[in-house]
Design a protein around this motif. Structure first.
Motif, PDB file in Angstrom:
ATOM      1  N   TRP A  47     -37.983  36.603  36.696  1.00  0.00           N
ATOM      2  CA  TRP A  47     -37.704  36.315  38.122  1.00  0.00           C
ATOM      3  C   TRP A  47     -36.391  36.965  38.526  1.00  0.00           C
ATOM      4  CZ3 TRP A  47     -41.033  34.475  41.528  1.00  0.00           C
ATOM      5  CH2 TRP A  47     -40.607  33.807  42.680  1.00  0.00           C
ATOM      6  N   HIS A  48     -36.457  38.277  38.744  1.00  0.00           N
ATOM      7  CA  HIS A  48     -35.236  39.053  38.952  1.00  0.00           C
ATOM      8  C   HIS A  48     -34.864  39.199  40.422  1.00  0.00           C
ATOM      9  CE1 HIS A  48     -35.164  40.057  34.775  1.00  0.00           C
ATOM     10  NE2 HIS A  48     -36.262  40.773  34.805  1.00  0.00           N
ATOM     11  N   THR A  49     -33.559  39.344  40.644  1.00  0.00           N
ATOM     12  CA  THR A  49     -33.078  39.748  41.963  1.00  0.00           C
ATOM     13  C   THR A  49     -33.470  41.211  42.185  1.00  0.00           C
ATOM     14  OG1 THR A  49     -31.012  40.516  40.984  1.00  0.00           O
ATOM     15  CG2 THR A  49     -31.041  38.255  41.826  1.00  0.00           C
ATOM     16  N   ALA A  50     -33.523  41.646  43.438  1.00  0.00           N
ATOM     17  CA  ALA A  50     -33.586  43.082  43.711  1.00  0.00           C
ATOM     18  C   ALA A  50     -32.279  43.669  43.170  1.00  0.00           C
ATOM     19  CB  ALA A  50     -33.705  43.311  45.210  1.00  0.00           C
ATOM     20  N   ASN A  51     -32.303  44.919  42.761  1.00  0.00           N
ATOM     21  CA  ASN A  51     -31.107  45.574  42.193  1.00  0.00           C
ATOM     22  C   ASN A  51     -30.560  44.861  40.958  1.00  0.00           C
ATOM     23  OD1 ASN A  51     -31.127  47.353  44.480  1.00  0.00           O
ATOM     24  ND2 ASN A  51     -30.170  45.695  45.641  1.00  0.00           N
ATOM     25  N   HIS A  52     -31.434  44.257  40.197  1.00  0.00           N
ATOM     26  CA  HIS A  52     -30.990  43.569  38.986  1.00  0.00           C
ATOM     27  C   HIS A  52     -30.355  44.562  38.016  1.00  0.00           C
ATOM     28  CE1 HIS A  52     -31.367  41.142  35.256  1.00  0.00           C
ATOM     29  NE2 HIS A  52     -31.144  40.149  36.097  1.00  0.00           N
ATOM     30  N   SER A  53     -29.359  44.100  37.272  1.00  0.00           N
ATOM     31  CA  SER A  53     -28.629  45.013  36.367  1.00  0.00           C
ATOM     32  C   SER A  53     -29.479  45.489  35.189  1.00  0.00           C
ATOM     33  CB  SER A  53     -27.363  44.322  35.853  1.00  0.00           C
ATOM     34  OG  SER A  53     -27.724  43.153  35.140  1.00  0.00           O
ATOM     35  N   SER A  54     -30.639  44.891  34.961  1.00  0.00           N
ATOM     36  CA  SER A  54     -31.522  45.374  33.897  1.00  0.00           C
ATOM     37  C   SER A  54     -32.437  46.500  34.387  1.00  0.00           C
ATOM     38  CB  SER A  54     -32.390  44.237  33.349  1.00  0.00           C
ATOM     39  OG  SER A  54     -33.406  43.873  34.282  1.00  0.00           O
ATOM     40  N   GLN A  84     -38.118  38.548  42.623  1.00  0.00           N
ATOM     41  CA  GLN A  84     -38.362  37.212  43.191  1.00  0.00           C
ATOM     42  C   GLN A  84     -39.189  37.270  44.473  1.00  0.00           C
ATOM     43  OE1 GLN A  84     -34.381  35.689  43.666  1.00  0.00           O
ATOM     44  NE2 GLN A  84     -33.933  35.864  41.477  1.00  0.00           N
ATOM     45  N   GLY A  85     -40.279  36.536  44.473  1.00  0.00           N
ATOM     46  CA  GLY A  85     -41.089  36.412  45.678  1.00  0.00           C
ATOM     47  C   GLY A  85     -42.104  37.525  45.897  1.00  0.00           C
ATOM     48  N   THR A  86     -42.109  38.536  45.034  1.00  0.00           N
ATOM     49  CA  THR A  86     -43.091  39.615  45.201  1.00  0.00           C
ATOM     50  C   THR A  86     -44.382  39.282  44.444  1.00  0.00           C
ATOM     51  OG1 THR A  86     -42.328  40.850  43.243  1.00  0.00           O
ATOM     52  CG2 THR A  86     -41.230  41.323  45.351  1.00  0.00           C
ATOM     53  N   SER A  87     -45.457  39.983  44.775  1.00  0.00           N
ATOM     54  CA  SER A  87     -46.722  39.706  44.087  1.00  0.00           C
ATOM     55  C   SER A  87     -46.644  40.139  42.620  1.00  0.00           C
ATOM     56  CB  SER A  87     -47.885  40.385  44.800  1.00  0.00           C
ATOM     57  OG  SER A  87     -47.632  41.768  44.889  1.00  0.00           O
ATOM     58  N   GLY A  88     -45.797  41.118  42.309  1.00  0.00           N
ATOM     59  CA  GLY A  88     -45.630  41.511  40.913  1.00  0.00           C
ATOM     60  C   GLY A  88     -45.080  40.386  40.057  1.00  0.00           C
ATOM     61  N   ALA A  89     -44.333  39.488  40.669  1.00  0.00           N
ATOM     62  CA  ALA A  89     -43.749  38.355  39.936  1.00  0.00           C
ATOM     63  C   ALA A  89     -44.698  37.174  39.840  1.00  0.00           C
ATOM     64  CB  ALA A  89     -42.449  37.918  40.608  1.00  0.00           C
ATOM     65  N   ASP A  90     -45.803  37.222  40.576  1.00  0.00           N
ATOM     66  CA  ASP A  90     -46.785  36.121  40.512  1.00  0.00           C
ATOM     67  C   ASP A  90     -47.462  36.101  39.142  1.00  0.00           C
ATOM     68  OD1 ASP A  90     -46.349  35.383  43.135  1.00  0.00           O
ATOM     69  OD2 ASP A  90     -48.134  36.399  43.924  1.00  0.00           O
ATOM     70  N   PHE A  91     -47.923  34.931  38.765  1.00  0.00           N
ATOM     71  CA  PHE A  91     -48.747  34.851  37.559  1.00  0.00           C
ATOM     72  C   PHE A  91     -50.040  35.619  37.813  1.00  0.00           C
ATOM     73  CE2 PHE A  91     -46.199  30.884  37.279  1.00  0.00           C
ATOM     74  CZ  PHE A  91     -45.488  31.250  36.144  1.00  0.00           C
TER      75      PHE A  91
END
Ligand code: VGL
Ligand code: ZN
Length: 204
Positions: A47-54, A84-91
């Motif tokens: 569950w990453h932020t946009a622009n996550h450091s990874s 976070q909140g994108t469809s890619g992050a959905d189960f």
């Protein structure tokens, strides 16, 4: 008491996703059958932020799958994934998540990644999962999900360190495999005392 841990079975880790694990979706029917054999089911959600450091995209001049040194150690740089909140992050839509009693979100702090279900990558900041499992009286942990060589491995090694009995279900995990990392992950997991089992052995 035993619990089934579902690691990151999300769209971005399945074929067609941003960080697709080869055959990642093939574990889903296996996992759905397993869920019916457990009274305690816990799932994690990257569950990453946009622009996550990874993300490689957050580092000028760096490419995906290169590594960088962070304050907490070496970090692989990934394609943008599980925002976070994108469809890619959905189960994955075929995963039976209805019985999951706890969802642990991880990697939500911009400056630190979190592979393990128990600790962020500094190996110190707790996700809260250990406390939850302790309070529920869980001792045996059965692990499934994605990816064998990253979030599954780190969760298993931390689980062993925290004195749980670990069972890794070989046909319910798939790996990314960077330079033999899947084989190495199995060696580390079984070497730590985790047991490698097949889902067929889980009945009743
Ligand atoms: C994972 C790389 C980056 C995983 C998560 O779920 O194994 N791998 N974020
Ligand atoms: Zn991630």
């Amino acid at each position: 008491m035993k619990a089934l841990l579902l690691i990151d079975i999300q769209n971005d880790f399945c074929p067609g996703g941003a960080l697709a694990v080869p055959q990642g979706d093939q574990i889903i029917p296996v996992v759905n059958r397993l869920i019916s054999h457990f009274d305690c089911v816990v799932t994690t959600q990257d569950w990453h932020t946009a622009n996550h450091s990874s993300f490689a995209s957050s580092h000028d001049g760096k490419s995906e799958y290169e590594t960088v040194k962070m304050e907490y150690g070496e970090q692989v740089l990934w394609p943008d994934h599980c925002i976070q909140g994108t469809s890619g992050a959905d189960f994955h839509p075929d995963l039976s998540t209805g019985k999951a009693q706890l969802v642990i979100r991880k990697g939500f702090r911009k400056t630190i990644d979190s592979y393990s279900a128990f600790f962020e990558n500094d190996k110190r900041t707790a996700t809260g999962l250990n406390g939850y499992l302790q309070e529920r009286g869980v001792q045996d942990l059965y692990v499934s999900g994605l990816a064998t060589d990253f979030c599954v491995k780190w969760s298993v090694l931390d689980g062993v360190r925290l004195n749980y009995s670990l069972f890794v279900i070989e046909d319910a995990v798939r790996g990314i495999d960077l330079n033999g990392s899947v084989e190495q992950a199995w060696a580390e997991m079984t070497g730590s005392g985790a047991r490698r089992i097949h889902s067929d052995s889980i009945t009743g």
